[in-house]
Write an enzyme that holds these catalytic residues in place. Structure first.
Site, PDB file in Angstrom:
ATOM      1  N   LYS A 125       1.244  -0.778  -0.388  1.00  0.00           N
ATOM      2  CA  LYS A 125      -0.089  -0.207  -0.288  1.00  0.00           C
ATOM      3  C   LYS A 125       0.344   1.263  -0.046  1.00  0.00           C
ATOM      4  O   LYS A 125       1.980   1.764   0.125  1.00  0.00           O
ATOM      5  CB  LYS A 125      -0.902   0.433   1.675  1.00  0.00           C
ATOM      6  CG  LYS A 125      -0.281   0.022   2.526  1.00  0.00           C
ATOM      7  CD  LYS A 125      -1.038  -0.363   3.848  1.00  0.00           C
ATOM      8  CE  LYS A 125      -0.378   0.210   4.951  1.00  0.00           C
ATOM      9  NZ  LYS A 125      -1.568   0.188   5.988  1.00  0.00           N
ATOM     10  N   ILE A 136       5.722   3.237   0.243  1.00  0.00           N
ATOM     11  CA  ILE A 136       4.930   2.233  -0.069  1.00  0.00           C
ATOM     12  C   ILE A 136       5.625   0.772   1.223  1.00  0.00           C
ATOM     13  O   ILE A 136       7.074   0.808   1.264  1.00  0.00           O
ATOM     14  CB  ILE A 136       5.694   1.757  -1.690  1.00  0.00           C
ATOM     15  CG1 ILE A 136       4.777   0.165  -2.130  1.00  0.00           C
ATOM     16  CG2 ILE A 136       6.782   1.369  -1.440  1.00  0.00           C
ATOM     17  CD1 ILE A 136       5.064  -0.323  -3.173  1.00  0.00           C
ATOM     18  N   CYS A 137       4.516   0.052   2.015  1.00  0.00           N
ATOM     19  CA  CYS A 137       4.854  -0.696   2.607  1.00  0.00           C
ATOM     20  C   CYS A 137       3.992  -1.865   2.245  1.00  0.00           C
ATOM     21  O   CYS A 137       2.378  -1.474   1.724  1.00  0.00           O
ATOM     22  CB  CYS A 137       4.587   0.370   3.949  1.00  0.00           C
ATOM     23  SG  CYS A 137       3.738   0.743   4.436  1.00  0.00           S
ATOM     24  N   LYS A 138       3.732  -3.006   3.210  1.00  0.00           N
ATOM     25  CA  LYS A 138       3.197  -3.599   3.893  1.00  0.00           C
ATOM     26  C   LYS A 138       1.588  -3.325   3.828  1.00  0.00           C
ATOM     27  O   LYS A 138       1.314  -2.218   4.786  1.00  0.00           O
ATOM     28  CB  LYS A 138       3.825  -5.224   4.545  1.00  0.00           C
ATOM     29  CG  LYS A 138       4.878  -5.857   3.757  1.00  0.00           C
ATOM     30  CD  LYS A 138       5.298  -6.848   4.988  1.00  0.00           C
ATOM     31  CE  LYS A 138       6.638  -7.212   4.294  1.00  0.00           C
ATOM     32  NZ  LYS A 138       7.229  -8.722   5.224  1.00  0.00           N
TER      33      LYS A 138
END
Length: 281
Positions: A125, A136-138
């Site tokens: 996400k 942007i990361c999990k």
């Protein structure tokens, strides 16, 4: 200024209703009848027709009969093109994404910040830091740190719900009273092996008397059979045991198995029983 300059043009012609009458001293009185001028170009004295004016050509329509009107063509700006454009999420400037549709993000040429043009990859996400840095990361991440050296902000994302919120399911199982500590607990496993561990005292008990009695009977029966087999082996090999020392080992093994089965039967006979008091369906 002379009186002739104040008199209307073509003062000698009337319109039949008294309008446009001559205003000079030779004008007839209001009560007298005014002569009517002959129509232009009709029969009449030649002196009434203006001299030196060519005749007007016949009037034509604005659109020629039988000819289609010109096709509609909307006005277009010479600067406008067909290149795909998006709006920067930071400075609201237009970004040309032609040739960049395979990318997930594009960089704005005004503020030099990234703007996403596609959804994040599976399981990821986008998060924008207050310093306008796009991260942007999990999806399951709850805390992330901005990598910019002058920011280093820790962003708390909070808990993440994988699906829509739904009410908790109603408990399904049996409410039982522990045979050790007498506290109530919910037991949800239903099988022939109805052994339950109390969450309060952490001791094992049986749900009902059927299962421990069955196991107790089987263990005692097997122990008795092994004991009889050991007795028969001892009686049949008593004379041979003096010559072969391995016979003593077989006696010991059978006797130990018989004692283990009998001991297990005693364990099941002494098993505490937890009794059900309420069921949920």
């Amino acid at each position: 200024m002379a009186d002739g300059e104040r008199s209307p043009l073509l003062s000698d012609l009337g319109d039949g209703g008294g309008m446009g009458a001559a205003m000079g001293p030779g004008a007839p009185s209001p009560g007298s009848a005014l002569p009517t001028a002959p129509p232009y170009g009709g029969p009449g004295p030649a002196s009434n027709k203006p001299q030196g004016f060519p005749e007007f050509p016949a009037a034509h329509g604005s659109v020629i009969t039988g000819e289609d009107p010109p096709p509609y063509s909307p006005l277009t700006s010479p600067e406008s093109g067909s290149a795909p454009m998006i709006t920067c999420r930071v400075c609201q400037s237009l970004i040309n994404v032609e040739g960049k549709m395979h990318q997930h993000v594009v960089k704005c040429g005004v503020c030099n910040e990234a703007t996403p043009i596609k959804n994040a990859p599976q399981g990821k996400k986008y998060v924008r830091c207050p310093c306008n840095c796009l991260l942007i990361c999990k999806v399951t991440s709850q805390r992330i740190a901005c990598p910019r050296p002058y920011c280093k902000r820790i962003i708390n994302l909070g808990p993440v719900h994988a699906g829509p919120l739904s009410p908790e399911p109603q408990p399904v199982g049996v409410r039982v009273i522990c045979g050790h500590c007498k506290n109530n607990f919910l037991w949800t496993e239903f099988s022939d092996r109805t052994l339950a561990r109390c969450p309060h005292c952490r001791k094992v008990s049986s749900i009902g008397m059927r299962y421990p009695r069955k196991r107790c009977f089987c263990c005692f029966l097997l122990g008795v059979l092994l004991a009889l087999a050991a007795a028969g082996l001892v009686g049949g090999t008593w004379t041979l045991a003096y010559k072969y020392g391995g016979i003593y080992a077989s006696w010991a093994i059978l006797l130990l198995l018989a004692l283990a089965c009998i001991g297990r039967g005693i364990y099941w006979a002494c098993m505490r029983v937890s009794h059900p008091v309420q069921s949920f369906s």
